[in-house]
Enzyme design. Structure first.
Site, PDB file in Angstrom:
ATOM      1  N   LYS A  54       0.837  -1.196   0.000  1.00  0.00           N
ATOM      2  CA  LYS A  54       0.000   0.000   0.000  1.00  0.00           C
ATOM      3  C   LYS A  54       0.875   1.251   0.000  1.00  0.00           C
ATOM      4  O   LYS A  54       1.389   1.660   1.045  1.00  0.00           O
ATOM      5  CB  LYS A  54      -0.920  -0.012   1.221  1.00  0.00           C
ATOM      6  N   HIS A 166      13.316  -6.525  -5.104  1.00  0.00           N
ATOM      7  CA  HIS A 166      13.093  -7.814  -5.764  1.00  0.00           C
ATOM      8  C   HIS A 166      13.097  -7.735  -7.289  1.00  0.00           C
ATOM      9  O   HIS A 166      13.243  -8.770  -7.949  1.00  0.00           O
ATOM     10  CB  HIS A 166      11.761  -8.425  -5.317  1.00  0.00           C
ATOM     11  N   ASP A 201      15.451  -5.750   5.449  1.00  0.00           N
ATOM     12  CA  ASP A 201      14.106  -6.230   5.167  1.00  0.00           C
ATOM     13  C   ASP A 201      14.010  -7.689   5.619  1.00  0.00           C
ATOM     14  O   ASP A 201      15.014  -8.400   5.649  1.00  0.00           O
ATOM     15  CB  ASP A 201      13.884  -6.117   3.647  1.00  0.00           C
ATOM     16  N   HIS A 203      12.717 -10.005   3.943  1.00  0.00           N
ATOM     17  CA  HIS A 203      12.915 -10.808   2.742  1.00  0.00           C
ATOM     18  C   HIS A 203      14.316 -10.594   2.183  1.00  0.00           C
ATOM     19  O   HIS A 203      14.867  -9.496   2.273  1.00  0.00           O
ATOM     20  CB  HIS A 203      11.880 -10.442   1.670  1.00  0.00           C
ATOM     21  N   ASP A 289       9.216  -4.611   7.234  1.00  0.00           N
ATOM     22  CA  ASP A 289       8.506  -5.867   7.474  1.00  0.00           C
ATOM     23  C   ASP A 289       9.277  -6.783   8.415  1.00  0.00           C
ATOM     24  O   ASP A 289       8.805  -7.874   8.749  1.00  0.00           O
ATOM     25  CB  ASP A 289       8.166  -6.582   6.167  1.00  0.00           C
ATOM     26  N   ARG A 295       2.340  -7.911   8.891  1.00  0.00           N
ATOM     27  CA  ARG A 295       1.378  -8.890   8.385  1.00  0.00           C
ATOM     28  C   ARG A 295       2.019  -9.946   7.488  1.00  0.00           C
ATOM     29  O   ARG A 295       1.458 -11.023   7.314  1.00  0.00           O
ATOM     30  CB  ARG A 295       0.254  -8.174   7.636  1.00  0.00           C
TER      31      ARG A 295
END
Length: 465
Positions: A54, A166, A201, A203, A289, A295
């Site tokens: 978002k 990414h 991050d 990820h 994140d 989430r």
């Protein structure tokens, strides 16, 4: 509030500085200059219903920065939208052309290309209104920040809209379309012999690692969740290839990472990198994140633990580009990036959130800082020690900072000529990844090379905020 950077800015050469912590350096007598890049339209884009990414979170973060008064201590800039030519300095021309033409209204005409470039409703990278403009805005801000650093017009450049780590040369991935980080690093490499990329991050920073996997001029450090988790790459044995062997540094972790556990790996590895690699510039991706309560994430870091990494990188007094990244509980993303802006400015801010246009997002406590969840850290002392020792050993085996013969620096806005597009047109395919497929190659998790999606990647109802 905003002044537009001049497109005529040109880079100049400067020697890569020795990397001393500010506390150890007698030359650090004044505060570091901080520049802030924000476009007022960047938070207006919408990936679609139930999609976790978002851009609205950027408006929340910006309004916190305003309401805390932090903008008064920074030079604030409205960035230029990156041109197609600039984007093609890394991405393939046909991919950039695809992104510039695709809209929700003409999807049927691009079915084959959507499959080729991993975009559309069947992927995690949907086609939405203004997609290309969104990519231009967040990427232009990162490039502008890199140019400011190259020209020695700032010490720290902040772009919270960037950090989309990414995206590949010819492929969208993980909510990312254009890899602004790679493009900013390419800009920094015009001036600096060595650039360090740091990714906190949750990820793995696979797109950036892949782009620089075979060079010793860019070192990548990523601390991330590994094992049955998107994108499936980032094994500790993925260390680089060819001239870049040893220059990809991966800390594979599992769920529940705490502030102390994270710091106990981050700081010793950073110390060794700065000693061995001696970068002339740093790019720091601050994906939120990895915070508690995210989430899609599974770490348990507080704002203070996350920001401790930012503070530590800052202490080395090396020109630094600070970027955003992931973060899917948007009120916490805003908290994080506003707090880290204050850390970069060395300006304490109160825990009570000041009134702003999005005040109700911070109910019920209206406080800045987060409390970690009462859950177990699945990373044991033994596994964390093994990761740390392995990475320190990897770094120790490097031969020292590589030297680069500096030539005439190309102009800051160097658009590729058409004849240069032919070379590398088909880069980015399966055979263009030098990494060991057994460790989780990008395009082909728990080390089996399979692309992984988080089970909560899409959600509906009250959680879709």
């Amino acid at each position: 509030l905003y002044s537009k950077p001049h497109s005529s800015l040109t880079a100049h050469r400067s020697p890569a500085p020795l990397c001393h912590k500010a506390s150890d350096s007698s030359t650090m007598s004044t505060k570091q200059r901080v520049s802030y890049f924000y476009h007022p339209e960047v938070g207006h884009f919408y990936y679609g219903p139930s999609h976790p990414m978002k851009p609205h979170r950027l408006k929340l973060a910006h309004h916190l920065i305003l309401s805390y008064g932090l903008y008064k201590q920074m030079e604030c800039y409205r960035p230029h939208p990156a041109t197609a030519g600039e984007l093609s300095n890394f991405h393939s021309e046909d991919y950039v052309n695809f992104l510039s033409r695709i809209t929700p209204d003409n999807l049927k005409a691009f079915q084959q290309q959507m499959q080729k470039f991993n975009a559309g409703d069947m992927t995690d990278c949907p086609v939405f209104d203004g997609l290309f403009e969104f990519a231009q805005l967040y990427t232009g801000a990162s490039i502008d920040g890199a140019i400011k650093l190259n020209n020695n017009e700032t010490d720290i450049a902040i772009n919270w809209s960037g950090g989309l780590h990414h995206a590949k040369k010819s492929e969208a991935s993980g909510f990312c379309y254009i890899n602004d980080i790679v493009l900013a690093i390419l800009e920094l490499l015009k001036v600096h012999a060595r650039v360090l990329y740091i990714d906190i991050d949750v990820h793995h920073g696979d797109g950036v690692e892949e782009a620089f996997y075979c060079t010793d001029r860019v070192m990548t450090l990523s601390l991330h969740k590994y094992g049955d988790f998107f994108p499936g790459t980032g094994h500790i044995k993925d260390v680089g290839a060819k001239e870049g062997t040893g220059y990809s540094v991966n800390a594979p972790l599992t769920s529940g990472m705490t502030d102390k556990a994270y710091e106990d790996i981050f700081k010793p590895v950073m110390d060794k990198i700065m000693e061995i690699f001696r970068p002339g510039a740093i790019v720091l991706q601050c994906g939120a994140d990895s915070l508690t309560g995210d989430r899609l994430g599974c770490f348990n870091l507080t704002l203070k633990g996350h920001a401790e990494c930012v503070k530590y990188v800052k202490s080395f007094n090396v020109p630094t580009l600070v970027l955003g990244g992931g973060g899917y509980t948007i009120r916490n993303v805003a908290r994080c990036w506003a707090y880290e802006t204050s850390v970069l400015l060395e300006q304490p801010i109160p825990n009570k959130i000041p009134y702003n246009d999005y005040f109700e997002y911070y109910a019920p406590d209206y406080e800045l800082h987060l409390t970690p969840e009462p859950r177990e850290n699945m990373n044991t002392d033994a596994t964390l020690e093994a990761v740390k020792v392995g990475l320190l050993q990897q770094l120790q085996e490097l031969q020292g900072a590589p030297s680069v013969q500096m030539q005439e620096v190309p102009p800051a806005f160097d658009l590729k000529k058409e004849e240069n597009y032919a070379e590398g047109m088909h880069d980015g395919g399966d055979e263009d990844d030098e990494r060991d497929g057994g460790n989780g190659r990008t395009s082909k998790g728990q080390g089996d090379g399979t692309r992984r999606a988080h089970p909560a990647e899409f959600y509906d109802g009250d959680k879709d905020q």
